[in-house]
Design a protein around this motif. Structure first.
Motif, PDB file in Angstrom:
ATOM      1  N   MET A   1       0.833  -1.200   0.000  1.00  0.00           N
ATOM      2  CA  MET A   1       0.000   0.000   0.000  1.00  0.00           C
ATOM      3  C   MET A   1       0.868   1.251   0.000  1.00  0.00           C
ATOM      4  O   MET A   1       2.028   1.217   0.340  1.00  0.00           O
ATOM      5  N   THR A   2       0.248   2.370  -0.332  1.00  0.00           N
ATOM      6  CA  THR A   2       0.976   3.622  -0.368  1.00  0.00           C
ATOM      7  C   THR A   2       0.965   4.265   1.001  1.00  0.00           C
ATOM      8  O   THR A   2      -0.061   4.325   1.662  1.00  0.00           O
ATOM      9  N   ASP A   3       2.127   4.746   1.417  1.00  0.00           N
ATOM     10  CA  ASP A   3       2.229   5.460   2.676  1.00  0.00           C
ATOM     11  C   ASP A   3       2.973   6.748   2.421  1.00  0.00           C
ATOM     12  O   ASP A   3       3.713   6.875   1.458  1.00  0.00           O
ATOM     13  N   ILE A   4       2.777   7.715   3.276  1.00  0.00           N
ATOM     14  CA  ILE A   4       3.444   9.000   3.083  1.00  0.00           C
ATOM     15  C   ILE A   4       3.637   9.657   4.429  1.00  0.00           C
ATOM     16  O   ILE A   4       2.750   9.609   5.289  1.00  0.00           O
ATOM     17  N   ASP A   5       4.795  10.217   4.629  1.00  0.00           N
ATOM     18  CA  ASP A   5       5.100  10.945   5.846  1.00  0.00           C
ATOM     19  C   ASP A   5       4.536  12.355   5.687  1.00  0.00           C
ATOM     20  O   ASP A   5       5.040  13.158   4.908  1.00  0.00           O
ATOM     21  N   VAL A   6       3.457  12.640   6.441  1.00  0.00           N
ATOM     22  CA  VAL A   6       2.786  13.924   6.277  1.00  0.00           C
ATOM     23  C   VAL A   6       3.742  15.077   6.553  1.00  0.00           C
ATOM     24  O   VAL A   6       3.696  16.123   5.897  1.00  0.00           O
ATOM     25  N   GLU A   7       4.650  14.905   7.500  1.00  0.00           N
ATOM     26  CA  GLU A   7       5.582  15.979   7.825  1.00  0.00           C
ATOM     27  C   GLU A   7       6.554  16.259   6.677  1.00  0.00           C
ATOM     28  O   GLU A   7       7.156  17.326   6.609  1.00  0.00           O
ATOM     29  N   ALA A   8       6.720  15.287   5.791  1.00  0.00           N
ATOM     30  CA  ALA A   8       7.654  15.462   4.674  1.00  0.00           C
ATOM     31  C   ALA A   8       7.003  16.082   3.449  1.00  0.00           C
ATOM     32  O   ALA A   8       7.667  16.346   2.456  1.00  0.00           O
ATOM     33  N   VAL A   9       5.696  16.347   3.517  1.00  0.00           N
ATOM     34  CA  VAL A   9       4.982  16.869   2.354  1.00  0.00           C
ATOM     35  C   VAL A   9       5.501  18.246   1.951  1.00  0.00           C
ATOM     36  O   VAL A   9       5.409  18.645   0.790  1.00  0.00           O
ATOM     37  N   GLU A 285      11.018  12.532   1.450  1.00  0.00           N
ATOM     38  CA  GLU A 285      11.642  11.469   2.231  1.00  0.00           C
ATOM     39  C   GLU A 285      10.597  10.843   3.145  1.00  0.00           C
ATOM     40  O   GLU A 285       9.800  11.530   3.763  1.00  0.00           O
ATOM     41  N   GLY A 286      10.603   9.532   3.210  1.00  0.00           N
ATOM     42  CA  GLY A 286       9.621   8.836   4.041  1.00  0.00           C
ATOM     43  C   GLY A 286       8.439   8.303   3.264  1.00  0.00           C
ATOM     44  O   GLY A 286       7.634   7.536   3.794  1.00  0.00           O
ATOM     45  N   TYR A 287       8.345   8.706   2.002  1.00  0.00           N
ATOM     46  CA  TYR A 287       7.236   8.215   1.178  1.00  0.00           C
ATOM     47  C   TYR A 287       7.484   6.761   0.773  1.00  0.00           C
ATOM     48  O   TYR A 287       8.589   6.399   0.366  1.00  0.00           O
ATOM     49  N   VAL A 288       6.447   5.937   0.881  1.00  0.00           N
ATOM     50  CA  VAL A 288       6.533   4.537   0.466  1.00  0.00           C
ATOM     51  C   VAL A 288       5.440   4.289  -0.565  1.00  0.00           C
ATOM     52  O   VAL A 288       4.254   4.429  -0.263  1.00  0.00           O
ATOM     53  N   GLY A 289       5.836   3.944  -1.768  1.00  0.00           N
ATOM     54  CA  GLY A 289       4.866   3.689  -2.818  1.00  0.00           C
ATOM     55  C   GLY A 289       4.453   2.237  -2.867  1.00  0.00           C
ATOM     56  O   GLY A 289       4.948   1.402  -2.105  1.00  0.00           O
ATOM     57  N   PRO A 290       3.542   1.900  -3.760  1.00  0.00           N
ATOM     58  CA  PRO A 290       3.076   0.517  -3.877  1.00  0.00           C
ATOM     59  C   PRO A 290       4.183  -0.397  -4.391  1.00  0.00           C
ATOM     60  O   PRO A 290       4.943  -0.031  -5.290  1.00  0.00           O
ATOM     61  N   ASN A 291       4.261  -1.570  -3.837  1.00  0.00           N
ATOM     62  CA  ASN A 291       5.269  -2.553  -4.229  1.00  0.00           C
ATOM     63  C   ASN A 291       4.580  -3.654  -5.022  1.00  0.00           C
ATOM     64  O   ASN A 291       4.007  -4.585  -4.460  1.00  0.00           O
ATOM     65  N   GLU A 296       1.621  -9.032  -2.964  1.00  0.00           N
ATOM     66  CA  GLU A 296       0.630  -9.682  -3.824  1.00  0.00           C
ATOM     67  C   GLU A 296      -0.658  -8.894  -3.878  1.00  0.00           C
ATOM     68  O   GLU A 296      -1.315  -8.799  -4.932  1.00  0.00           O
ATOM     69  N   PHE A 297      -1.056  -8.314  -2.736  1.00  0.00           N
ATOM     70  CA  PHE A 297      -2.283  -7.514  -2.722  1.00  0.00           C
ATOM     71  C   PHE A 297      -2.151  -6.338  -3.682  1.00  0.00           C
ATOM     72  O   PHE A 297      -3.058  -6.063  -4.485  1.00  0.00           O
ATOM     73  N   CYS A 298      -1.022  -5.614  -3.591  1.00  0.00           N
ATOM     74  CA  CYS A 298      -0.806  -4.465  -4.477  1.00  0.00           C
ATOM     75  C   CYS A 298      -0.829  -4.896  -5.943  1.00  0.00           C
ATOM     76  O   CYS A 298      -1.411  -4.221  -6.801  1.00  0.00           O
ATOM     77  N   ALA A 299      -0.187  -6.039  -6.225  1.00  0.00           N
ATOM     78  CA  ALA A 299      -0.115  -6.524  -7.597  1.00  0.00           C
ATOM     79  C   ALA A 299      -1.496  -6.852  -8.140  1.00  0.00           C
ATOM     80  O   ALA A 299      -1.830  -6.526  -9.289  1.00  0.00           O
ATOM     81  N   ARG A 300      -2.331  -7.494  -7.320  1.00  0.00           N
ATOM     82  CA  ARG A 300      -3.683  -7.853  -7.783  1.00  0.00           C
ATOM     83  C   ARG A 300      -4.547  -6.613  -7.982  1.00  0.00           C
ATOM     84  O   ARG A 300      -5.284  -6.513  -8.967  1.00  0.00           O
ATOM     85  N   ARG A 301      -4.461  -5.678  -7.031  1.00  0.00           N
ATOM     86  CA  ARG A 301      -5.265  -4.470  -7.165  1.00  0.00           C
ATOM     87  C   ARG A 301      -4.812  -3.660  -8.383  1.00  0.00           C
ATOM     88  O   ARG A 301      -5.629  -3.084  -9.092  1.00  0.00           O
TER      89      ARG A 301
END
Length: 353
Positions: A1-9, A285-291, A296-301
Motif C-alpha cells: 500500500m501507499t504510505d506518506i510521511d505527512v511531515e515530509a509533504v 523522504e519517508g514516502y513509500v509507494g506501492p510494491n 501480492e495484494f498491491c499486484a492484484r489491485r
C-alpha cells in the motif's frame, strides 16, 4: 500500500494557481473523492491570490472535514493567508428561501394553475421534484455574480442528484412556457372570475407573478449558457479505477454531452502508482509507494485497476487526464491537499492522456 510521511509533504512545492476557467464543477459517483478534488483545486487557486469560492451542494457535506475548518452555509472567508472562501449549501433551507429568489415559487405557480386542491389542478402545482436542486442552482447563480470571487469551484452531489440538477433548467423552461401559454389562454376567464368574486387586485397579482416567472426564466437561461460555455465552465468527472466507477462515468459523460455541458478533464483517483510518476517534484523522504513485485495484494489491485483504465480510454480521449495516487492517510488539511493539488496540476496532463 501507499504510505506518506505527512511531515515530509513540505518537500513538494504547493501549487499556486490552476489551469481552469471561472467555474469548475466536480461530478461523479458518490465516494470517489469529489470533495477532495474541489478543495485541493480551490486551495491551489487561492494560493496565487485569486479570490476563490469552493461550494458543496452534496447533502452529505464533508468539505468542513477536508479543509479542517468550519464551513458555513453562506460564503465566508476560511483562510486569512489566502483569499479562500467556502460554503456548504443547505438545500432544505434554500428551498425555504424560494426556488429562485423571487415570489414566483411553487405558491405563485399554484395560484396561476388553480391551487393544489383545485379539481384538475396541474401536477406541477404540488411539491416539485428536484426543488432542493433548484434552490442550490439559484444560490450558485448568486455566487457566480458575487464580485468577491474570481473563480467558483463546486463539489456537486453524487451523479444521480447532479443529473437532476442539470435537467432542471430544461424542465423549468418547458414548464414556464406552458404556464405563460396557459395564462394567455385563460386571461379572459381569470379577469371574469376576478370580477365575479370582487377581487380588484387579481390582475395586478397575476401580472406580478408573470413578471417573476419571466425573471426566473432569464436566470435559468443564463445558468444554462454558463454551464455550456467551455471558456467559462469545466465540468470535471472524477472516478476511481474500478469497472463500476468507469461505467457510471461513461453514463455521466453521455448525459452531460446530451446537455451540451463541456467536460475538459477526467480525474482518476486512488491509483496504485508512485507519487513520482504523477507529479514533477522530488518525492518526499519517508514516502513509500506501492510494491507491485513483493506485495501480492498491491499486484492484484494494480491488475484490476489496469483493466479498468484500459476500458477508460474512450473517457480519456480528447480530455486532460489527471491521476491522483492512493495515499494511506485520509486527505485532510492543507499539507495533503497540496499533494493532491500538485497531481491535478497541468504539467503531467499530456502524459496521462
Amino acid at each position: 500500500m501507499t504510505d506518506i510521511d505527512v511531515e515530509a509533504v513540505d518537500e513538494i512545492d504547493a501549487p499556486a494557481g490552476v489551469d481552469a476557467p471561472e467555474y469548475v464543477l466536480y461530478g461523479g459517483k458518490g465516494g470517489v473523492g469529489k470533495t477532495t478534488m474541489a478543495a485541493a483545486t480551490a486551495m491551489a487557486s487561492a494560493r496565487d491570490g485569486t479570490p476563490t469560492l469552493v461550494v458543496s451542494t452534496d447533502p452529505a457535506h464533508s468539505l468542513s472535514d477536508t479543509l479542517e475548518v468550519a464551513v458555513p452555509a453562506e460564503p465566508a472567508r476560511v483562510r486569512e493567508d489566502v483569499p479562500l472562501y467556502a460554503a456548504e449549501i443547505d438545500p432544505e433551507a434554500a428551498v425555504g428561501d424560494g426556488l429562485f429568489g423571487t415570489d414566483a415559487d411553487l405558491g405563485g405557480i399554484e395560484n396561476l394553475l388553480g391551487g393544489p386542491e383545485s379539481e384538475g389542478a396541474d401536477p406541477l402545482s404540488g411539491s416539485m421534484p428536484g426543488s432542493d436542486e433548484a434552490a442550490a442552482m439559484r444560490l450558485l447563480l448568486e455566487y457566480m455574480d458575487d464580485e468577491r470571487f474570481e473563480r467558483v469551484v463546486i463539489d456537486t452531489a453524487p451523479t444521480g442528484h447532479t443529473l437532476r440538477l442539470l435537467e432542471l433548467p430544461e424542465a423549468m423552461d418547458s414548464m414556464l412556457g406552458k404556464v405563460l401559454m396557459l395564462k394567455e389562454r385563460l386571461s379572459g376567464m381569470m379577469d371574469g372570475l376576478g370580477g365575479l368574486f370582487g377581487d380588484e387586485n387579481a390582475d395586478v397579482d397575476a401580472d406580478a407573478e408573470m413578471r417573476d416567472l419571466e425573471a426566473m426564466r432569464e436566470k435559468i437561461e443564463r445558468l444554462r449558457d454558463v454551464l455550456r460555455d467551455p471558456t467559462k465552465t469545466d465540468f470535471r468527472v472524477v472516478l476511481v479505477p474500478e469497472e463500476l466507477s468507469v461505467v457510471e462515468s461513461e453514463r455521466l459523460l453521455d448525459r452531460l454531452d446530451s446537455f451540451g455541458v463541456p467536460v475538459g478533464t477526467v480525474v482518476v483517483n486512488r491509483v496504485l502508482q508512485d507519487l513520482g510518476d504523477v507529479v514533477d517534484a522530488d518525492v518526499p523522504e519517508g514516502y513509500v509507494g506501492p510494491n507491485h513485485e513483493d506485495c501480492e495484494f498491491c499486484a492484484r489491485r494494480w491488475s484490476v485497476q489496469q483493466e479498468a483504465l484500459a476500458r477508460s480510454q474512450d473517457l480519456f480521449r480528447g480530455r486532460d487526464v489527471r491521476r491522483v495516487p492512493l495515499l494511506a492517510e485520509e486527505v485532510r488539511g492543507e499539507d495533503l491537499l497540496a499533494v493532491v493539488g500538485a497531481c491535478l496540476g497541468p504539467e503531467r496532463a499530456s502524459e496521462n492522456r
